[in-house]
Design an enzyme around this catalytic site. Structure first.
Site, short mmCIF file in Angstrom:
data_model
loop_
_atom_site.label_atom_id
_atom_site.label_comp_id
_atom_site.label_asym_id
_atom_site.label_seq_id
_atom_site.Cartn_x
_atom_site.Cartn_y
_atom_site.Cartn_z
N HIS A 65 -8.15 4.12 1.87
CA HIS A 65 -9.40 4.48 2.09
C HIS A 65 -9.41 6.03 2.65
O HIS A 65 -10.56 6.41 3.14
CB HIS A 65 -9.77 3.59 3.36
CG HIS A 65 -8.86 3.38 4.31
ND1 HIS A 65 -7.62 2.58 3.94
CD2 HIS A 65 -8.57 3.81 5.51
CE1 HIS A 65 -6.96 2.81 5.00
NE2 HIS A 65 -7.42 3.42 6.10
N GLU B 102 -7.70 -9.44 7.54
CA GLU B 102 -7.43 -8.45 8.59
C GLU B 102 -8.91 -7.72 9.20
O GLU B 102 -9.66 -7.56 8.54
CB GLU B 102 -6.48 -7.21 8.20
CG GLU B 102 -5.23 -7.66 7.87
CD GLU B 102 -4.39 -6.44 7.83
OE1 GLU B 102 -3.67 -6.08 8.80
OE2 GLU B 102 -4.02 -5.77 6.75
N ARG C 242 2.26 7.89 3.06
CA ARG C 242 1.19 8.65 3.01
C ARG C 242 1.43 9.96 3.64
O ARG C 242 1.84 10.01 5.09
CB ARG C 242 0.06 7.78 3.96
CG ARG C 242 -0.44 6.60 3.02
CD ARG C 242 -1.79 6.20 3.34
NE ARG C 242 -1.93 4.79 2.83
CZ ARG C 242 -2.58 3.87 3.24
NH1 ARG C 242 -3.36 4.23 4.29
NH2 ARG C 242 -2.74 2.82 2.79
N THR D 268 2.54 1.72 7.53
CA THR D 268 1.99 0.18 7.27
C THR D 268 1.90 -0.11 5.88
O THR D 268 2.05 -1.10 5.50
CB THR D 268 0.63 0.36 8.22
OG1 THR D 268 0.75 0.67 9.42
CG2 THR D 268 -0.09 -1.05 8.04
N ASP E 282 -9.03 -2.34 -2.28
CA ASP E 282 -8.58 -3.63 -1.60
C ASP E 282 -9.61 -4.02 -0.41
O ASP E 282 -9.34 -5.06 0.10
CB ASP E 282 -6.92 -3.49 -1.28
CG ASP E 282 -6.81 -2.24 -0.45
OD1 ASP E 282 -7.59 -1.51 -0.20
OD2 ASP E 282 -5.54 -2.13 0.20
N ARG F 113 -5.71 2.70 18.08
CA ARG F 113 -6.63 1.63 17.81
C ARG F 113 -6.81 0.83 18.98
O ARG F 113 -5.85 0.36 19.40
CB ARG F 113 -6.26 0.93 16.72
CG ARG F 113 -5.86 1.82 15.38
CD ARG F 113 -6.21 0.95 13.98
NE ARG F 113 -5.62 1.41 13.16
CZ ARG F 113 -6.49 2.53 12.38
NH1 ARG F 113 -7.47 3.19 12.83
NH2 ARG F 113 -5.71 2.96 11.33
N THR G 114 0.05 -6.52 12.02
CA THR G 114 -0.83 -5.66 11.08
C THR G 114 -0.09 -5.02 9.92
O THR G 114 0.94 -4.71 9.94
CB THR G 114 -1.31 -4.33 12.17
OG1 THR G 114 -1.97 -4.79 13.14
CG2 THR G 114 -2.22 -3.51 11.08
N LYS H 186 3.58 3.70 -2.87
CA LYS H 186 4.06 2.54 -2.24
C LYS H 186 4.78 1.73 -3.52
O LYS H 186 4.24 1.89 -4.68
CB LYS H 186 3.46 1.46 -1.43
CG LYS H 186 2.16 1.10 -1.93
CD LYS H 186 1.59 0.02 -1.02
CE LYS H 186 0.32 -0.82 -1.64
NZ LYS H 186 -0.08 -1.75 -0.82
C1 G1P Z 1 -4.47 0.12 8.57
C2 G1P Z 1 -5.06 -1.24 9.15
C3 G1P Z 1 -4.36 -2.46 8.70
C4 G1P Z 1 -4.06 -2.26 7.17
C5 G1P Z 1 -3.61 -0.88 6.70
C6 G1P Z 1 -3.56 -0.65 5.25
O1 G1P Z 1 -3.37 0.15 9.20
O2 G1P Z 1 -5.22 -1.35 10.55
O3 G1P Z 1 -4.98 -3.69 8.98
O4 G1P Z 1 -3.37 -3.33 6.87
O5 G1P Z 1 -4.44 -0.07 7.30
O6 G1P Z 1 -4.96 -0.98 4.77
P1 G1P Z 1 -3.05 0.94 10.62
O7 G1P Z 1 -3.36 2.25 10.18
O8 G1P Z 1 -3.65 0.35 11.60
O9 G1P Z 1 -1.28 0.89 10.92
ZN ZN Z 2 -7.33 0.37 0.40
#
Ligand code: G1P
Ligand code: ZN
Length: 548
Positions: A120, A370, A23, A19, A287, A503, A351, A132
């Site tokens: 996070h 989001e 990572r 996404t 962010d 999720r 997403t 990235k």
């Molecule tokens: C998660 C959040 C998504 C956000 C991304 C990066 O992705 O759900 O909204 O853009 O982190 O901060 P996910 O782990 O759900 O793919």
């Molecule tokens: Zn972040």
């Protein structure tokens, strides 16, 4: 490139960006060749796009300061020099917030930037790291670009390297690395100037001087220095307004995710008898944002809707009105209602922030957000935590109402989307995939089924076609719509680093009944979804790990 060495390497499996970039566990990134290969793959894509060489190009590098950030910056510098890059701008000490990176790329006309962060996710040798690439518009590279990076990681035989010791990235100034010019740039100045061009700092300062009290939790992440400069030095908030303001390599051992679970100390402070009027937090790379009033939590979907409702009135940069708004598919539909009332278009994207970029670039939207605590605007191509806090501060200064009253007034006007996301972390990935496969196989037969006191109206995959460039992104999550206007979304995380994260997103709308307890309102829908998924039998869980 004369002094570049070609270091032999082997392809490493699993370097597929998700996404938000690649990572992995920090120790995986620290394996010999792991980071080097991925960075060389980025440069291979850049070489394809710039057949004349990279000598005329500028890139920016920086990260959120987590463990391994500095080593990674130094490695990237050496590989960039090895690949004949003309100029690299390095954030001082290698530290730059994610939104600041986006703003700097745009302001300096750079060809892109390499950003080091796992957002996070916790930091440290046994926690997470990430990388990235952002393109020249300041936004995360699109999937077409990251797919090419991944393809290169699977066929690399060497990376290019310039060996030079003692790279002085702690002091502002210039040096050369091989033939590459390196400038160490201030991490705060450009970002702070951008905020001053958007918001009325005099008005915000006056509001704080009138006795309005705020508390900002930087969660030991990258935003501490930005927040101290903005809230304390420039806006005159009392010293100590910014808590956990020292960026730490392991974020103090905490999970730097600004939500009700991980920012519990701030939440408690906002519920204390002497609570400040306004509380906010940002995540590790700056962010994401959390917005709190006295004993009051603003759900991110509501936050986006409220900012859209008030922006033209409260924030100078948006005085001429908004072009449109966008939200990711699982995000509550509250912003859509504001857009309809304002007579502007609203968009629903998959997403991930990268899907907003084309809409922002084309001028089709001004605000986007989001449910995962991300909010932002056309000023950047990343979500921007401090921007969101300043937007709220502007609305608070303009309305002179408490946070809770601003949101309640919004609900009275537009109705309320009761909303919760339930996360189930570190699931067995095979079991989670099988559970979703079973659900997908049943989707066509779900219509008309009695469900959570209502009936399933439709169920299906969210498939997206970008309205600007026509790119398609399919299977972005399963949506189940009920006849009573509520809906559930089911998808697997694309950012987790351990097993699978499921999720489950729940939304229940009421036009008039706005005072219910959110969890109680959501529970029947949540119970019905758990039963539909046979969650306990499938993955051995009932209770979510995190509710936001
Ligand atoms: C998660 C959040 C998504 C956000 C991304 C990066 O992705 O759900 O909204 O853009 O982190 O901060 P996910 O782990 O759900 O793919
Ligand atoms: Zn972040």
């Amino acid at each position: 490139m004369s002094n570049a060495r070609l270091i032999p390497t082997h392809p490493i499996a699993g370097q597929k960006p998700g996404t938000s970039g690649l990572r992995k566990k920090t120790r995986e990134f620290m394996r010999p060749g792991y980071l080097e290969n991925f960075v060389q793959a980025i440069f291979n894509v850049l070489h394809e796009d710039h057949p004349g060489g990279l000598g005329g190009q500028t890139l920016i590098v920086g990260g959120d300061g987590r463990y391994f950030n500095r080593e990674a910056v130094l490695t990237i510098l050496r590989i960039a020099a090895g690949n004949g890059l003309g100029r690299m701008l390095v954030a001082q000490r290698g530290i730059l917030s994610t939104p600041a990176m986006s703003i700097e790329i745009r302001a300096r006309g750079a060809a892109g930037g390499i950003l080091l962060s796992a957002s996070h996710n916790p930091g440290g040798p046994d926690a997470d790291f990430g990388i990235k690439f952002n393109t020249s518009n300041g936004g995360p590279a699109p999937e077409s670009f990251t797919a090419r990076i991944h393809a290169h990681t699977l066929r690399l035989t060497e990376y290019r390297w310039v060996e030079q010791s003692g790279l002085p990235i702690d002091d502002l100034g210039d040096f050369t690395l091989g033939a590459m010019n390196v400038s160490v740039i201030d991490s705060l100045d450009g970002y702070v100037a951008a905020m001053q061009s958007i918001f009325d700092f005099d008005r915000l300062r006056a509001h704080l001087a009138s006795g309005f009290r705020i508390c900002f939790d930087a969660m030991n992440g990258v935003t501490g220095p930005y927040a101290r400069r903005i809230f304390e030095d420039l806006l005159g908030a009392a010293p100590g307004t910014v808590i956990r303001s020292e960026p730490l390599e392991d974020f103090g051992g905490d999970h730097p995710d600004p939500n009700l679970s991980h920012a519990a100390a701030l939440v408690a402070r906002l519920s204390a008898p002497d609570a400040p009027d306004f509380g906010a937090a940002c995540d590790g790379d700056g962010d994401r944002n959390l917005i709190l009033g006295k004993s009051f939590f603003v759900s991110p979907g509501d936050s986006l809707a409220v900012i859209a409702e008030h922006a033209a009135q409260a924030i100078p940069a948006y005085r001429a009105g908004l072009a449109g708004v966008a939200r990711s598919m699982p995000t509550s539909m509250a912003a859509d209602r504001v857009a309809a009332q304002l007579g502007i278009p609203s968009f629903e994207t998959p997403t991930g922030w990268k899907f907003f970029s084309s809409l922002l670039d084309a001028g089709r939207i001004t605000l986007c957000g989001e449910e995962s605590f991300g909010t932002g605007s056309s000023h950047a191509r990343e979500k921007d935590g401090i921007w969101a806090v300043l937007a709220w501060l502007s609305i608070l200064a303009d309305t002179r109402q408490p946070v809770s009253e601003i949101v309640n007034a919004h609900w009275r006007r537009f109705g309320r989307s009761y909303y919760q996301r339930h996360d189930y972390e570190a699931l067995d990935a095979t079991a989670a995939d099988a559970m979703l496969a079973r659900l997908r196989a049943r989707l066509d037969s779900l219509g008309g089924l009695s469900f959570a006191g209502s009936t399933i109206e439709s169920a299906g995959e969210f498939n997206y076609t970008d309205p600007v460039n026509g790119d398609t992104s399919n299977n972005q999550g399963v949506r189940i719509f009920l006849a009573d206007g509520s809906r559930a979304v089911i998808r697997l995380s694309g950012t987790g680093t351990e097993g699978a994260t499921l999720r489950l997103y729940y939304e229940s709308y009421s036009k008039d009944d706005i005072g219910q307890d959110c969890a109680a309102r959501i529970e029947p829908l949540a119970a019905a979804i758990r039963a539909l998924l046979e969650l306990e039998q499938s993955v051995g869980r009932v209770q979510p790990d995190v509710i936001t």
